[in-house]
Design an enzyme around this catalytic site. Structure first.
Site, PDB file in Angstrom:
ATOM      1  N   GLN A 176      73.322 -51.430 -97.293  1.00 61.47           N
ATOM      2  CA  GLN A 176      73.927 -52.223 -98.358  1.00 61.47           C
ATOM      3  C   GLN A 176      75.076 -51.393 -98.931  1.00 61.47           C
ATOM      4  OE1 GLN A 176      71.614 -52.823-101.920  1.00 61.47           O
ATOM      5  NE2 GLN A 176      72.606 -54.786-102.388  1.00 61.47           N
TER       6      GLN A 176
ATOM      7  N   GLY B 276      72.718 -56.353-106.202  1.00 58.72           N
ATOM      8  CA  GLY B 276      71.484 -57.003-106.615  1.00 58.72           C
ATOM      9  C   GLY B 276      70.433 -57.019-105.525  1.00 58.72           C
ATOM     10  N   THR B 277      69.212 -57.352-105.941  1.00 56.16           N
ATOM     11  CA  THR B 277      68.079 -57.336-105.014  1.00 56.16           C
ATOM     12  C   THR B 277      68.184 -58.417-103.951  1.00 56.16           C
ATOM     13  OG1 THR B 277      66.864 -58.642-106.661  1.00 56.16           O
ATOM     14  CG2 THR B 277      66.491 -56.262-106.645  1.00 56.16           C
TER      15      THR B 277
ATOM     16  N   LYS C  23      50.844 -10.836 -92.636  1.00 56.73           N
ATOM     17  CA  LYS C  23      51.745 -11.789 -92.008  1.00 56.73           C
ATOM     18  C   LYS C  23      51.570 -11.769 -90.497  1.00 56.73           C
ATOM     19  CE  LYS C  23      55.676 -10.920 -90.546  1.00 56.73           C
ATOM     20  NZ  LYS C  23      56.351 -10.745 -89.211  1.00 56.73           N
TER      21      LYS C  23
ATOM     22  N   HIS D  51      43.518  -2.753-101.026  1.00 59.69           N
ATOM     23  CA  HIS D  51      44.494  -2.382-102.047  1.00 59.69           C
ATOM     24  C   HIS D  51      45.864  -2.121-101.438  1.00 59.69           C
ATOM     25  CE1 HIS D  51      40.708  -1.222-104.062  1.00 59.69           C
ATOM     26  NE2 HIS D  51      40.492  -0.453-103.020  1.00 59.69           N
TER      27      HIS D  51
ATOM     28  N   TYR E 206      50.534  -3.538 -96.501  1.00 61.06           N
ATOM     29  CA  TYR E 206      51.257  -4.558 -95.757  1.00 61.06           C
ATOM     30  C   TYR E 206      50.800  -4.518 -94.308  1.00 61.06           C
ATOM     31  CZ  TYR E 206      54.815  -7.074 -93.209  1.00 61.06           C
ATOM     32  OH  TYR E 206      55.448  -7.956 -92.374  1.00 61.06           O
TER      33      TYR E 206
ATOM     34  N   TYR F 264      59.428  -3.644 -88.169  1.00 62.06           N
ATOM     35  CA  TYR F 264      60.789  -4.159 -87.987  1.00 62.06           C
ATOM     36  C   TYR F 264      61.781  -3.003 -87.898  1.00 62.06           C
ATOM     37  CZ  TYR F 264      64.901  -7.100 -89.023  1.00 62.06           C
ATOM     38  OH  TYR F 264      66.111  -7.765 -88.979  1.00 62.06           O
TER      39      TYR F 264
ATOM     40  N   SER G 258      44.540   6.389 -96.740  1.00 64.10           N
ATOM     41  CA  SER G 258      45.565   5.870 -97.646  1.00 64.10           C
ATOM     42  C   SER G 258      46.948   6.414 -97.313  1.00 64.10           C
ATOM     43  CB  SER G 258      45.210   6.242 -99.081  1.00 64.10           C
ATOM     44  OG  SER G 258      43.975   5.663 -99.461  1.00 64.10           O
TER      45      SER G 258
END
Length: 454
Positions: free
Chosen positions: A71, A76-77, A347, A359, A362, A383, A401
């Protein structure tokens, strides 16, 4: 059946560059909700009329069973439905829906369609305490609908009527095609009203029937951010009600957001402020702490997720313990009774049963065996600035640790890695491996005296 969904409006009151029908309710475009409901009626033709932001709307809801009509001018409808006519089957009735009315239920639409059948004109109506702004349903002395009068064209007597038109209609397509061709725009809005087809039907002696929704909120339209927020809360309240009815414990039904599909087993408990996105499954006895965000994940029976965890596209095994303040990123798969503690990020890693990283760690792009202990401050260095590499930690390993595992690297079964180690080569099975500078104490050393600069 033909179904036409009107979705061409600009939505000026939204004050947004996003087309109105793409504003989200429960994380999905309003229009997507309407299309999903329309599909429950198994239409042979499903046409979406688009206009403002046409390409964005088309891309957002494109599917094999959806066609589009454009349209170019919003007149209008009635004019909008005209654009869909070339794609409709005259041998089947046509149902008209609205892309900014997302909460109408399938049951309500089925009731309207059944009332109209193949030969009658069906109108979905509701009675409102304050009908201001809506088209009024005008009935004759016998109670039959004879016309719909828009607010701007209504007399004082008509404005006193509380039964209003929701805009949702169903009627024979051949008649609709003929009636639309006779519409005029000599009204206060200067538009072609779809509602004027009701008067055409009455004039021709077509039986006009009505149906009403189970609740007023089913017909609420969205024209502003205020109304969008109201519809969102209603939808979330309804979802929470369904969860409660299936046995889920919600600490506060008003403080949960489900933006997708949430399925739960028995005796599931969800604390306040949780957000569920995409497809999420919670097994029997799962407990979710406050203020968690869980997306496209499955959590098996007996697992506990402590407050403030973010879980995205992960699998958590039975009796797992996650958090608080843990983050599970896509590709994470945890076995039975795995513990991922506070400020631990995982991940694209697989962690076998009974392993723990409690604790400040990563774990990325790693394969972790069973019964492994990952000490605080451990990092898989995955990485190199261009490529990702995997770390393999076999069963029964103990990692001290503040260890850095520089991938690609393997820690063999039963190995122990001393605290503070930077591991760059394979650690052999059942042995202690460590790399750290020898500790020294300088007996004659004195702390130098330092003076602040003037």
């Amino acid at each position: 059946m033909n179904i036409v969904i009107l979705a061409a409006g600009m939505g000026k009151r939204m004050h947004s560059d996003l087309p109105k029908v793409l504003h989200p309710v429960a994380g999905r475009p309003m229009l997507a909700h309407v299309i999903d409901t329309a599909r429950t009626l198994s239409p042979s033709r499903l046409v979406v009329v688009i206009g403002h932001g046409a390409e964005r709307v088309r891309e957002a809801v494109a599917a094999d069973d959806v066609t589009f009509a454009e349209q170019d001018q919003q007149l209008g409808t009635g004019h909008a439905v005209m654009q869909a006519l070339p794609q409709l089957d005259d041998n089947q009735p046509t149902l008209v829906l609205y892309g900014d009315v997302p909460l109408t239920t399938a049951a309500t639409l089925k009731a309207l369609v059944e009332a109209a059948g193949n030969t009658r004109f069906g109108v979905l109506t509701v009675e409102m305490p304050d009908p201001t702004g809506y088209g009024r349903i005008v009935r004759d002395a016998a109670g039959s609908i004879v016309r719909i009068v828009e607010q701007k064209d209504a007399s004082e007597a008509v404005r006193a009527i509380r039964e209003i038109n929701t805009g949702i209609i169903v009627c024979p397509t051949g008649h609709l095609r003929r009636w639309l061709a006779t519409l005029r725009n000599d009204n206060a809005q200067g538009e072609y009203y779809l509602t004027d087809t009701v008067e055409r039907a009455a004039t021709e002696g077509i039986d006009i029937v009505s149906a009403q929704p189970a609740a007023l909120w089913e017909t609420l339209g969205v024209n502003s951010k205020v109304q969008l927020a109201e519809v969102e809360r209603i939808h979330q309240r309804n979802l929470a009600q369904r969860l409660l009815e299936t046995g889920v414990t919600l600490a506060d039904p008003a403080r949960i957001d489900v933006r997708g599909e949430l399925t739960c087993g028995r005796d599931v408990s969800i604390d306040i402020g949780c957000v569920f996105e995409g497809r999420v499954h919670l097994g029997d006895g799962v407990q979710i702490g406050a203020n968690c965000v869980i997306r496209n994940s499955s959590i098996d029976a007996g697992a506990q997720v402590q407050p403030f965890c973010h879980i995205d596209s992960a699998k958590i095994g039975a009796d797992g313990r996650i958090g608080p303040y843990a983050r599970l990123r896509p590709g994470t798969e945890l076995g039975e009774d795995v513990h991922i503690g506070n400020f631990v990020e995982v991940k694209n890693s697989q962690v076998a049963a009974h392993s723990k990283a409690n604790h400040l760690a990563y774990v990325g792009d790693a394969t972790v065996g069973a019964r492994v202990n990952i000490g605080a401050g451990t990092i898989t260095c995955n990485y190199d600035g261009a490529n990702k590499f995997r770390t393999v930690i076999e069963d029964d390993v103990f990692i001290g640790s503040d260890t850095q595992l520089v991938a690609p690297v393997t820690v063999r079964r039963g190995a122990t890695i001393g605290a503070g180690t930077t591991l760059t080569k394979e650690a052999p099975a059942d042995k202690l491996t460590l790399s750290r500078a020898k500790q020294m104490t300088l007996d004659a050393w004195q702390r130098p005296v330092k003076k602040a600069k003037q």
